[in-house]
Design a protein around this motif. Structure first.
Motif, mmCIF file in Angstrom:
data_model
loop_
_atom_site.group_PDB
_atom_site.id
_atom_site.type_symbol
_atom_site.label_atom_id
_atom_site.label_comp_id
_atom_site.label_asym_id
_atom_site.label_seq_id
_atom_site.Cartn_x
_atom_site.Cartn_y
_atom_site.Cartn_z
ATOM 1 N N LEU A 177 15.721 -3.075 2.992
ATOM 2 C CA LEU A 177 14.939 -1.842 3.025
ATOM 3 C C LEU A 177 15.612 -0.738 2.217
ATOM 4 O O LEU A 177 14.952 0.000 1.473
ATOM 5 N N GLU A 178 16.921 -0.623 2.341
ATOM 6 C CA GLU A 178 17.626 0.460 1.658
ATOM 7 C C GLU A 178 17.700 0.251 0.149
ATOM 8 O O GLU A 178 18.037 1.178 -0.581
ATOM 9 N N SER A 179 17.360 -0.949 -0.316
ATOM 10 C CA SER A 179 17.293 -1.175 -1.762
ATOM 11 C C SER A 179 16.048 -0.525 -2.365
ATOM 12 O O SER A 179 15.918 -0.443 -3.585
ATOM 13 N N ASP A 180 15.132 -0.067 -1.507
ATOM 14 C CA ASP A 180 13.904 0.606 -1.937
ATOM 15 C C ASP A 180 13.965 2.048 -1.443
ATOM 16 O O ASP A 180 14.017 2.300 -0.239
ATOM 17 N N SER A 181 13.978 2.982 -2.367
ATOM 18 C CA SER A 181 14.155 4.397 -2.008
ATOM 19 C C SER A 181 13.016 4.958 -1.165
ATOM 20 O O SER A 181 13.119 6.055 -0.632
ATOM 21 N N ARG A 182 11.920 4.210 -1.029
ATOM 22 C CA ARG A 182 10.788 4.696 -0.234
ATOM 23 C C ARG A 182 11.013 4.541 1.266
ATOM 24 O O ARG A 182 10.252 5.065 2.065
ATOM 25 N N GLY A 210 0.790 -1.227 0.000
ATOM 26 C CA GLY A 210 0.000 0.000 0.000
ATOM 27 C C GLY A 210 0.822 1.277 0.000
ATOM 28 O O GLY A 210 0.272 2.375 0.022
ATOM 29 N N LEU A 211 2.151 1.146 -0.026
ATOM 30 C CA LEU A 211 3.018 2.326 -0.015
ATOM 31 C C LEU A 211 3.175 2.844 -1.436
ATOM 32 O O LEU A 211 3.700 2.157 -2.309
ATOM 33 N N ALA A 212 2.678 4.043 -1.687
ATOM 34 C CA ALA A 212 2.685 4.595 -3.039
ATOM 35 C C ALA A 212 4.084 5.075 -3.431
ATOM 36 O O ALA A 212 4.930 5.352 -2.575
ATOM 37 N N SER A 213 4.299 5.177 -4.725
ATOM 38 C CA SER A 213 5.559 5.710 -5.230
ATOM 39 C C SER A 213 5.716 7.159 -4.777
ATOM 40 O O SER A 213 4.787 7.957 -4.873
ATOM 41 N N GLY A 214 6.877 7.496 -4.268
ATOM 42 C CA GLY A 214 7.114 8.854 -3.784
ATOM 43 C C GLY A 214 6.877 9.004 -2.295
ATOM 44 O O GLY A 214 7.370 9.945 -1.675
ATOM 45 N N GLU A 215 6.115 8.070 -1.717
ATOM 46 C CA GLU A 215 5.919 8.097 -0.263
ATOM 47 C C GLU A 215 7.186 7.632 0.432
ATOM 48 O O GLU A 215 7.959 6.839 -0.116
ATOM 49 N N THR A 216 7.397 8.101 1.643
ATOM 50 C CA THR A 216 8.565 7.685 2.417
ATOM 51 C C THR A 216 8.116 7.140 3.755
ATOM 52 O O THR A 216 7.259 7.741 4.419
#
Length: 207
Positions: A78-83, A53-59
């Motif tokens: 986790l750090e492999s995903d920029s979110r 459910g975490l949208a692109s651009g969300e952190t």
């Protein structure tokens, strides 16, 4: 059974060849296909759960508590995903390190969106006392992948959810196609590949 027959010296070249091919089949199945899809590391499973459910651009700010082998893998995943914005926490901290000491965890839990707790402590490191000044209205997800359990859910704030290994397994099961058709197709191809290899083996000059 094959190993038992080898110990008793009751096997032969044909059975040994079949054993080697079956072993390769098992390894391939573990890396690909249905078995590969069903076998994931707990670190990547924790990441997938948090990213739902975490949208692109969300952190999402995530504290990873425990810098053992599993904790380091969780951080890497986790750090492999920029979110994800990751904060490392550990009981022992080297001078000049960016890792936060475990004693600062209550303060840190007031600022993050989630925490993955994976220490090897014999008793929970997070409980109701870890939230002396909970901010009303905010939510927090605590992913507990420690053994024994690292989060005592007894007196947690109402909007603080503990997710344990059982919940992660159930979450992963939901991601696999329910009818098993994809699994059956892949399995059939892998078994056929092994049978073809065995047929070639039995047609070698030695036989």
């Amino acid at each position: 059974a094959l190993e038992a027959s080898r110990r008793l010296e009751c096997t032969d070249r044909l059975l040994n060849g079949m054993g080697a091919i079956a072993g390769r089949l098992s390894r391939i199945a573990g890396q690909r296909g249905c078995v590969g899809a069903a076998a994931v590391g707990i670190h990547s499973l924790a990441r997938d759960f948090l990213s739902r459910g975490l949208a692109s651009g969300e952190t999402l700010n995530v504290a990873v508590v425990g810098m053992g082998a599993i904790g380091r893998r969780v951080v890497s995943s986790l750090e492999s995903d920029s979110r994800f914005c990751v904060v490392r926490v550990n009981r022992t901290v080297e001078q000049g390190s960016s890792v936060m000491p475990l004693q600062d965890l209550p303060r840190l839990l007031e600022t993050v969106d989630a925490a993955v707790v994976c220490t090897a402590a014999p008793t929970p490191v997070v409980d109701g006392a870890s939230f002396p000044a909970w901010t009303e209205g905010r939510s927090l997800t605590l992913v507990d992948i420690g053994i024994p359990e690292q989060v005592d859910a007894t007196d947690l704030p109402p909007a603080c959810a503990r997710v344990g290994l059982d919940e992660l397994v159930a979450f992963h099961a939901e991601q696999i196609p329910g009818d098993g058709s994809a699994c059956a197709d892949v399995s059939e191809r892998l078994v056929q590949r092994a049978l073809d290899e065995f047929r070639r083996f039995t047609h070698e000059p030695a036989f």
